[in-house]
Design an enzyme around this catalytic site. Sequence first.
Site, short mmCIF file in Angstrom:
data_model
loop_
_atom_site.label_atom_id
_atom_site.label_comp_id
_atom_site.label_asym_id
_atom_site.label_seq_id
_atom_site.Cartn_x
_atom_site.Cartn_y
_atom_site.Cartn_z
N CYS A 115 0.81 -1.23 0.00
CA CYS A 115 0.00 0.00 0.00
C CYS A 115 0.84 1.28 0.00
O CYS A 115 0.31 2.36 -0.25
CB CYS A 115 -0.95 0.00 1.19
SG CYS A 115 -2.12 -1.36 1.15
N HIS A 257 -3.20 7.07 2.29
CA HIS A 257 -3.68 5.74 1.88
C HIS A 257 -5.00 5.46 2.57
O HIS A 257 -5.14 5.64 3.79
CB HIS A 257 -2.63 4.70 2.25
CG HIS A 257 -3.13 3.31 2.14
ND1 HIS A 257 -3.71 2.83 0.99
CD2 HIS A 257 -3.16 2.28 3.04
CE1 HIS A 257 -4.07 1.57 1.19
NE2 HIS A 257 -3.76 1.22 2.42
N ASN A 287 -10.17 -0.27 0.08
CA ASN A 287 -8.71 -0.18 0.10
C ASN A 287 -8.18 -0.70 -1.24
O ASN A 287 -8.25 -1.90 -1.51
CB ASN A 287 -8.18 -1.01 1.27
CG ASN A 287 -6.66 -0.97 1.40
OD1 ASN A 287 -5.96 -0.58 0.47
ND2 ASN A 287 -6.16 -1.37 2.54
O1 UT7 Z 1 -3.70 -1.24 3.61
C1 UT7 Z 1 -2.62 -1.75 4.34
C2 UT7 Z 1 -2.77 -1.50 5.76
N1 UT7 Z 1 -4.00 -2.07 6.24
C3 UT7 Z 1 -4.62 -1.51 7.23
O2 UT7 Z 1 -4.20 -0.48 7.69
C4 UT7 Z 1 -5.79 -2.22 7.86
C5 UT7 Z 1 -5.79 -2.01 9.34
N2 UT7 Z 1 -6.79 -2.79 10.05
C6 UT7 Z 1 -8.11 -2.52 10.03
O3 UT7 Z 1 -8.55 -1.63 9.32
C7 UT7 Z 1 -9.01 -3.27 10.95
O4 UT7 Z 1 -8.24 -4.00 11.87
C8 UT7 Z 1 -9.97 -4.25 10.21
C9 UT7 Z 1 -11.03 -3.45 9.47
C10 UT7 Z 1 -9.19 -5.13 9.26
C11 UT7 Z 1 -10.69 -5.14 11.23
O5 UT7 Z 1 -11.40 -4.34 12.15
P1 UT7 Z 1 -11.20 -4.57 13.73
O6 UT7 Z 1 -12.13 -3.66 14.39
O7 UT7 Z 1 -9.75 -4.42 14.05
O8 UT7 Z 1 -11.70 -6.04 13.91
P2 UT7 Z 1 -10.89 -7.31 14.46
O9 UT7 Z 1 -9.94 -7.81 13.42
O10 UT7 Z 1 -10.34 -7.02 15.82
O11 UT7 Z 1 -12.08 -8.35 14.61
C12 UT7 Z 1 -13.13 -8.12 15.56
C13 UT7 Z 1 -14.22 -9.14 15.28
C14 UT7 Z 1 -13.68 -10.56 15.10
O12 UT7 Z 1 -14.63 -11.46 15.64
P3 UT7 Z 1 -14.41 -12.11 17.10
O13 UT7 Z 1 -13.12 -12.86 17.00
O14 UT7 Z 1 -14.35 -10.98 18.04
O15 UT7 Z 1 -15.62 -12.99 17.24
C15 UT7 Z 1 -13.64 -10.73 13.61
O16 UT7 Z 1 -13.75 -12.08 13.22
O17 UT7 Z 1 -14.87 -8.81 14.04
C16 UT7 Z 1 -14.87 -9.95 13.20
N3 UT7 Z 1 -14.84 -9.52 11.81
C17 UT7 Z 1 -15.95 -9.33 11.08
N4 UT7 Z 1 -17.24 -9.44 11.40
C18 UT7 Z 1 -18.12 -9.17 10.43
C19 UT7 Z 1 -13.74 -9.27 11.03
N5 UT7 Z 1 -14.14 -8.92 9.79
C20 UT7 Z 1 -15.50 -8.96 9.81
C21 UT7 Z 1 -16.47 -8.69 8.82
N6 UT7 Z 1 -17.77 -8.80 9.19
N7 UT7 Z 1 -16.16 -8.32 7.57
#
Ligand code: UT7
Length: 350
Positions: A115, A257, A287
């Site tokens: 990215c 980004h 993204n």
């Molecule tokens: O571009 C390169 C750099 N990339 C980035 O900068 C991305 C940075 N990260 C993020 O933007 C966020 O971490 C994400 C959007 C990827 C994820 O959001 P989050 O609030 O950090 O969620 P998490 O990964 O901590 O997951 C929380 C919960 C999990 O469920 P449990 O384990 O708590 O039951 C995930 O499985 O949310 C769940 N989850 C979803 N639920 C519904 C993850 N993705 C989804 C989804 N729909 N699409």
Amino acid sequence: MSGTDRAAVVAGVGAWVPPAVVTNEALAERLDTSDEWIRSRTGIRRRHVIAPGGATSDLAVEAGRRALESAGADDADVVVVATSTPDRPCPATAPEVASRLGLTGVAAFDVAAVCTGFVYALGVAGGMIASGFARTALVIGADTFSTILDPLDRTTRAIFGDGAGAVFLRAGRPTEPGALMGLRLGSDGTRSELIEVKAGGSRQRSTGLPARDRDTYFRMEGRPVFAHAVRRMATSVRATAAEVGWAPADIHRVVLHQANARILAAVAEQIDVPAECFPSNIDRVGNTVAASVPLVLADACVSGELSPGQRIVLGGFGGGLTWGSVALVWPDVTAIRSDAAPVSPSPTDY
Ligand code: UT7
């Protein structure tokens, strides 16, 4: 790129996204997710995906053509394509893109910094111009992550989209609008596992088996990546601004980004620049990896959020880990941002 009387100057901007649009609702029909979760956690409402059989070069050519037209140019000494989804692992995608733009014979190569790829490519091409090696360069960021995502992984499918954006650079003076200033690039390879495709490179070679192995898919550890993204982009943007003598109050726009709307808000708070100064198109495109920075640049230019004379800082963060930023006073350019009419792809096509 400072300290000489020659600098790389932005003279054209173009971008393109493929017509197929996948909404959050369409994703929720196939995966355990919801429009509410995706919107509230990321700010994304929809993303564009390439048609079956299409490839990254197709998008890069469209964006590159528009950037050339925006600059009123029909030639470039160098073509750089920033991508992590090249058409093939070998050769690079840029020579084919250059030839399809009628530029057979010019220097053409890829830059891979995920990215942050576009910011790295600006640095490389800008340096080639500042050194006198080249007079002009076409710098394209293009990625088609829909082609490397695990169809069953809601954590990545919700986030990534396909697209391409490009900037045309020409040689000019360091003091003129559009001149790239205060470039900063960085990396931390100790955390490379946070964003990766395990297989397909020299470490884990292709087995030649027909079945698609999960290791060939992109994966990301979202939560730690989020924290790194905020810290690295805030530090980088702040340092670039300081290097060119701008206090936070002097910055009109921070063009970052587009990984997550919450990351933009967190960086705004950390660097003490109002969130309204951060143009964003993440709701419409998601993204788009190396395409993200030039795509939001083009959109902000077309919407009028960017206007000539504004002091702006561009910044990126991505796999590697990598990050970077560069400052410029926005020049008087007209971005070309014309897409085909949107279509809804068949559920089997994304
Ligand atoms: O571009 C390169 C750099 N990339 C980035 O900068 C991305 C940075 N990260 C993020 O933007 C966020 O971490 C994400 C959007 C990827 C994820 O959001 P989050 O609030 O950090 O969620 P998490 O990964 O901590 O997951 C929380 C919960 C999990 O469920 P449990 O384990 O708590 O039951 C995930 O499985 O949310 C769940 N989850 C979803 N639920 C519904 C993850 N993705 C989804 C989804 N729909 N699409």
